[in-house]
Structures are given as structure tokens and as C-alpha cells.
Design a protein around this motif. Structure first.
Motif, PDB file in Angstrom:
ATOM      1  N   GLU A 119      -1.990 -24.370 -28.894  1.00  0.00           N
ATOM      2  CA  GLU A 119      -3.141 -25.127 -29.139  1.00  0.00           C
ATOM      3  C   GLU A 119      -4.242 -24.098 -29.349  1.00  0.00           C
ATOM      4  O   GLU A 119      -5.385 -24.298 -30.178  1.00  0.00           O
ATOM      5  N   VAL A 120      -4.228 -23.066 -28.368  1.00  0.00           N
ATOM      6  CA  VAL A 120      -5.340 -21.894 -28.464  1.00  0.00           C
ATOM      7  C   VAL A 120      -5.088 -21.226 -29.893  1.00  0.00           C
ATOM      8  O   VAL A 120      -6.350 -21.099 -30.603  1.00  0.00           O
ATOM      9  N   LEU A 121      -4.168 -20.798 -30.290  1.00  0.00           N
ATOM     10  CA  LEU A 121      -3.847 -20.014 -31.443  1.00  0.00           C
ATOM     11  C   LEU A 121      -3.912 -20.840 -32.760  1.00  0.00           C
ATOM     12  O   LEU A 121      -4.581 -20.387 -33.951  1.00  0.00           O
ATOM     13  N   SER A 122      -3.730 -22.257 -32.622  1.00  0.00           N
ATOM     14  CA  SER A 122      -4.209 -22.901 -33.662  1.00  0.00           C
ATOM     15  C   SER A 122      -5.525 -22.923 -34.303  1.00  0.00           C
ATOM     16  O   SER A 122      -6.005 -23.160 -35.288  1.00  0.00           O
ATOM     17  N   ARG A 123      -6.455 -22.413 -33.537  1.00  0.00           N
ATOM     18  CA  ARG A 123      -7.942 -22.380 -33.589  1.00  0.00           C
ATOM     19  C   ARG A 123      -8.419 -21.246 -34.664  1.00  0.00           C
ATOM     20  O   ARG A 123      -9.429 -21.379 -35.239  1.00  0.00           O
ATOM     21  N   VAL A 124      -7.501 -20.156 -34.754  1.00  0.00           N
ATOM     22  CA  VAL A 124      -7.956 -19.150 -35.415  1.00  0.00           C
ATOM     23  C   VAL A 124      -7.049 -18.713 -36.556  1.00  0.00           C
ATOM     24  O   VAL A 124      -6.982 -17.318 -37.096  1.00  0.00           O
ATOM     25  N   GLN A 125      -6.193 -19.548 -37.016  1.00  0.00           N
ATOM     26  CA  GLN A 125      -5.149 -19.138 -38.017  1.00  0.00           C
ATOM     27  C   GLN A 125      -6.339 -19.352 -39.701  1.00  0.00           C
ATOM     28  O   GLN A 125      -5.744 -18.345 -40.472  1.00  0.00           O
ATOM     29  N   ASN A 126      -7.214 -19.923 -39.620  1.00  0.00           N
ATOM     30  CA  ASN A 126      -8.161 -19.514 -40.856  1.00  0.00           C
ATOM     31  C   ASN A 126      -9.321 -18.646 -40.388  1.00  0.00           C
ATOM     32  O   ASN A 126     -10.251 -18.756 -39.502  1.00  0.00           O
ATOM     33  N   LEU A 127      -8.935 -17.197 -40.508  1.00  0.00           N
ATOM     34  CA  LEU A 127      -9.448 -16.002 -40.069  1.00  0.00           C
ATOM     35  C   LEU A 127     -10.900 -16.087 -40.476  1.00  0.00           C
ATOM     36  O   LEU A 127     -11.976 -15.856 -39.516  1.00  0.00           O
ATOM     37  N   PRO A 128     -11.214 -16.091 -41.862  1.00  0.00           N
ATOM     38  CA  PRO A 128     -12.922 -16.393 -42.104  1.00  0.00           C
ATOM     39  C   PRO A 128     -13.627 -17.213 -41.487  1.00  0.00           C
ATOM     40  O   PRO A 128     -14.671 -17.030 -40.851  1.00  0.00           O
ATOM     41  N   GLN A 129     -13.039 -18.572 -41.172  1.00  0.00           N
ATOM     42  CA  GLN A 129     -13.890 -19.574 -40.541  1.00  0.00           C
ATOM     43  C   GLN A 129     -13.760 -19.435 -39.007  1.00  0.00           C
ATOM     44  O   GLN A 129     -14.789 -19.527 -38.153  1.00  0.00           O
ATOM     45  N   ALA A 130     -12.680 -18.557 -38.246  1.00  0.00           N
ATOM     46  CA  ALA A 130     -12.732 -18.271 -37.085  1.00  0.00           C
ATOM     47  C   ALA A 130     -13.971 -17.315 -36.663  1.00  0.00           C
ATOM     48  O   ALA A 130     -14.598 -17.300 -35.554  1.00  0.00           O
ATOM     49  N   ARG A 131     -14.095 -16.668 -37.711  1.00  0.00           N
ATOM     50  CA  ARG A 131     -15.203 -15.377 -37.487  1.00  0.00           C
ATOM     51  C   ARG A 131     -16.679 -16.126 -37.444  1.00  0.00           C
ATOM     52  O   ARG A 131     -17.317 -15.697 -36.682  1.00  0.00           O
ATOM     53  N   ARG A 132     -16.591 -17.094 -38.255  1.00  0.00           N
ATOM     54  CA  ARG A 132     -17.766 -17.410 -38.529  1.00  0.00           C
ATOM     55  C   ARG A 132     -18.249 -18.516 -37.450  1.00  0.00           C
ATOM     56  O   ARG A 132     -19.385 -18.529 -36.668  1.00  0.00           O
ATOM     57  N   THR A 133     -17.008 -19.052 -36.693  1.00  0.00           N
ATOM     58  CA  THR A 133     -17.594 -19.986 -35.651  1.00  0.00           C
ATOM     59  C   THR A 133     -18.022 -18.930 -34.534  1.00  0.00           C
ATOM     60  O   THR A 133     -18.902 -19.779 -33.755  1.00  0.00           O
TER      61      THR A 133
END
Length: 306
Positions: A119-133
Motif C-alpha cells: 500500500e505504501v510503495l504503490s504511492r510512489v510508482q509514478n516518480l514525477p507525480q510523487a515528487r510533486r506531491t
């Protein structure tokens, strides 16, 4: 080869390509037509041979036809193509390394912990979006009184770039940052700090020296106590409030920072995770804050830790 122009069939035979492929290149505008035969058929000059050689070499690199078209028509240079393709490959490699680190992190546990990590790791598989978040979160939460330069420094520390070649532990730490910022009330401490720092703009303008000295002291493993870092920290508060550095003022500042050292424990975990995700390149600010608080307390009694 002494003739000046060639038919599609001759061009295909000479290059080893199917006629259908040569016709497709021609219809796509990749091959310049030199002339027309008396029957209206297209004839191709020497430039067509060079174009086909270039096209075949680029196709061997899996370059899309649309991209090749922009290169041969001059819309894009070969240098630009190489640079762009290299960037795309590096981005893809980063994605694959992240996927590998994610799978290893999931393989290294079992049961409920595996489901939690998934559940945690699924949040950051889109790296550009994760950085923006992360970046957007901290731009919203940090004090508007903070000068732009200081704000950018803090954002760079609080919202680091995803590791390019992560270990399972660093990928998991980066993902845990996103879990923490999504926790209700996590950034309440920023509001508490704003209330204590009513003279924020002036304070932030003076704090750089204290920050640099604290980083240096921690890097050298110095124990907390009286010294240049604590003096600079008190001086920043004194100048911001137009006060003098007296024992009474130091006691007042100690009271302020001692109260603010009761930050949400999740903040300390956040800084610890930032350190893991960045390989220790970012200072744990709660450690620095505690070091200064303790040093300031010891300066009031004129003692220092051995």
C-alpha cells in the motif's frame, strides 16, 4: 551506379528493403522525390540513398518514424534526438530500478507487513507525480513569512528527489514520507512554530550562520554546549526582536525552543526517513534542533557535556 534517378523498385532492390517499406517512407515524406517519369511514377535521386541509410540506422535504435521524420526534415537535429532519447532511456532505467527495489522490498517480508508495504510503495510508482506531491505539500504548509530563498532551501530538504538507483530500504523510506504527510494533523507543528516566531522574517534573515555552525558541529561529532553555534542562534533571535543577548533573554529563548522541541514525533521520523532516502545527505533537523536546545540550556549554567 551511373544513373541519376531510380524507381521505387530499383531503390528497394539496391537497399534490400521491401518495395512496400520504401513506398511507406516516401508517402511519409521521408524520401525526397527528384523527378517524375513520363508515366507519372516517382523517381529518386542520390539523396534518397543517404536518407534510407540514416532511417535504417535510426530504426535499428527503435526510433519512431514520426521522430525520424522530424530529423530528416530539419525540424529536429540529430544531436537533439540523441539527447532526448538518452534522457528517455535514463528515465526508463530509473523506473525499472524503482520497480526492482519495490519488488525486493516486498519479497523481503511476509504477511501483513507485505500488504502494508504494498500500500505504501504503490504511492510512489509514478516518480514525477510523487515528487510533486511532496513539494506541493510543503509549499502549502510552510510559513508564508519565510523568505523565498529560505523556503526553497527547506523544500529541497523536505521534498528530496526520488533516489535514482534505490535500495529496497531507500525506496521504502521515500514512500513512507508520503504516508506521513497524508496523516491528519501531521503538520500542526508548523502552525505552532509560526505562533512562536512572530518575528519570522527578521529571524530567518539572521539564522543562516547559526544553521551552518550547527551543521559543522554535528558533522564533527561535537557534544552540545556553549559555543559559536549557540551564540549565533541566540543572536538571530535577539536581532529579530531587537533585544540584547543577556542571561534573561537566553532563558526566554530556551523556553521558546524547549516548547517547540515537543514537535509531533512523526516529524522526527520524517526527518529520519529523509536521511535514509537521501543516503544521509540531508541533516535531520529535529536532531539539530535538540542539539541547539540542549546547548542553549547548558550555556545558561556555563557547563558543557564532556
Amino acid at each position: 551506379m551511373t544513373q541519376d534517378t531510380w524507381s521505387i523498385g530499383e531503390l528497394a532492390a539496391g537497399t534490400g528493403l521491401p518495395v512496400k517499406t520504401v513506398r511507406y517512407y516516401s508517402d511519409s515524406g521521408l524520401l525526397p522525390v527528384a523527378a517524375r517519369s513520363s508515366g507519372g511514377h516517382r523517381r529518386y535521386g542520390p539523396e534518397a540513398w543517404e536518407r534510407i541509410r540514416l532511417i535504417r540506422r535510426l530504426r535499428a535504435l527503435d526510433t519512431p518514424i514520426a521522430t525520424i521524420t522530424r530529423v530528416v526534415t530539419g525540424e529536429r537535429t540529430l544531436d537533439e534526438l540523441v539527447s532526448s532519447e538518452l534522457g528517455a532511456v535514463q528515465e526508463r532505467l530509473t523506473e525499472l530500478r524503482w520497480r526492482e527495489a519495490t519488488l525486493k522490498a516486498l519479497d523481503d517480508c511476509a504477511g501483513e507487513e507485505r500488504l502494508r508495504r504494498l500500500e505504501v510503495l504503490s504511492r510512489v510508482q509514478n516518480l514525477p507525480q510523487a515528487r510533486r506531491t511532496l513539494t506541493d505539500h510543503w509549499y502549502r504548509e510552510l510559513s508564508a513569512a519565510m523568505p523565498a530563498r529560505r523556503l526553497d532551501i527547506m523544500i529541497a530538504m523536505l521534498a528530496p528527489d526520488p533516489p535514482q538507483d534505490p535500495l529496497p530500504a531507500t525506496a521504502l523510506a521515500y514512500a513512507e514520507l508520503h504516508l506521513l504527510i497524508a496523516t491528519p494533523g501531521f503538520t500542526r507543528w508548523t502552525q505552532d512554530h509560526d505562533e512562536e516566531m512572530r518575528d519570522g522574517p527578521a529571524f530567518y534573515a539572521e539564522i543562516d550562520e547559526a544553521a551552518a555552525l550547527t551543521v559543522s558541529a554535528l558533522a564533527r561529532g561535537l557534544p552540545p554546549g556553549p559555543g559559536p553555534a549557540v551564540d549565533a542562534f541566540v543572536s538571530a533571535h535577539a536581532q529579530a526582536r531587537r533585544e540584547s543577548d543577556t542571561p534573561a533573554f537566553r532563558a526566554h529563548v530556551h523556553g521558546l525552543v524547549a516548547r517547540s522541541s515537543g514537535f509531533d514525533p512523526r516529524l522526527e521520523r520524517y526527518w529520519s526517513l529523509v536521511g535514509t532516502a537521501t543516503g544521509g545527505r540531508v541533516l535531520n533537523m529535529t536532531v539539530a534542533h535538540r542539539w541547539l536546545t540542549e546547548g542553549l540550556e547548558l550555556s545558561l549554567t556555563g557547563t558543557a557535556r564532556p
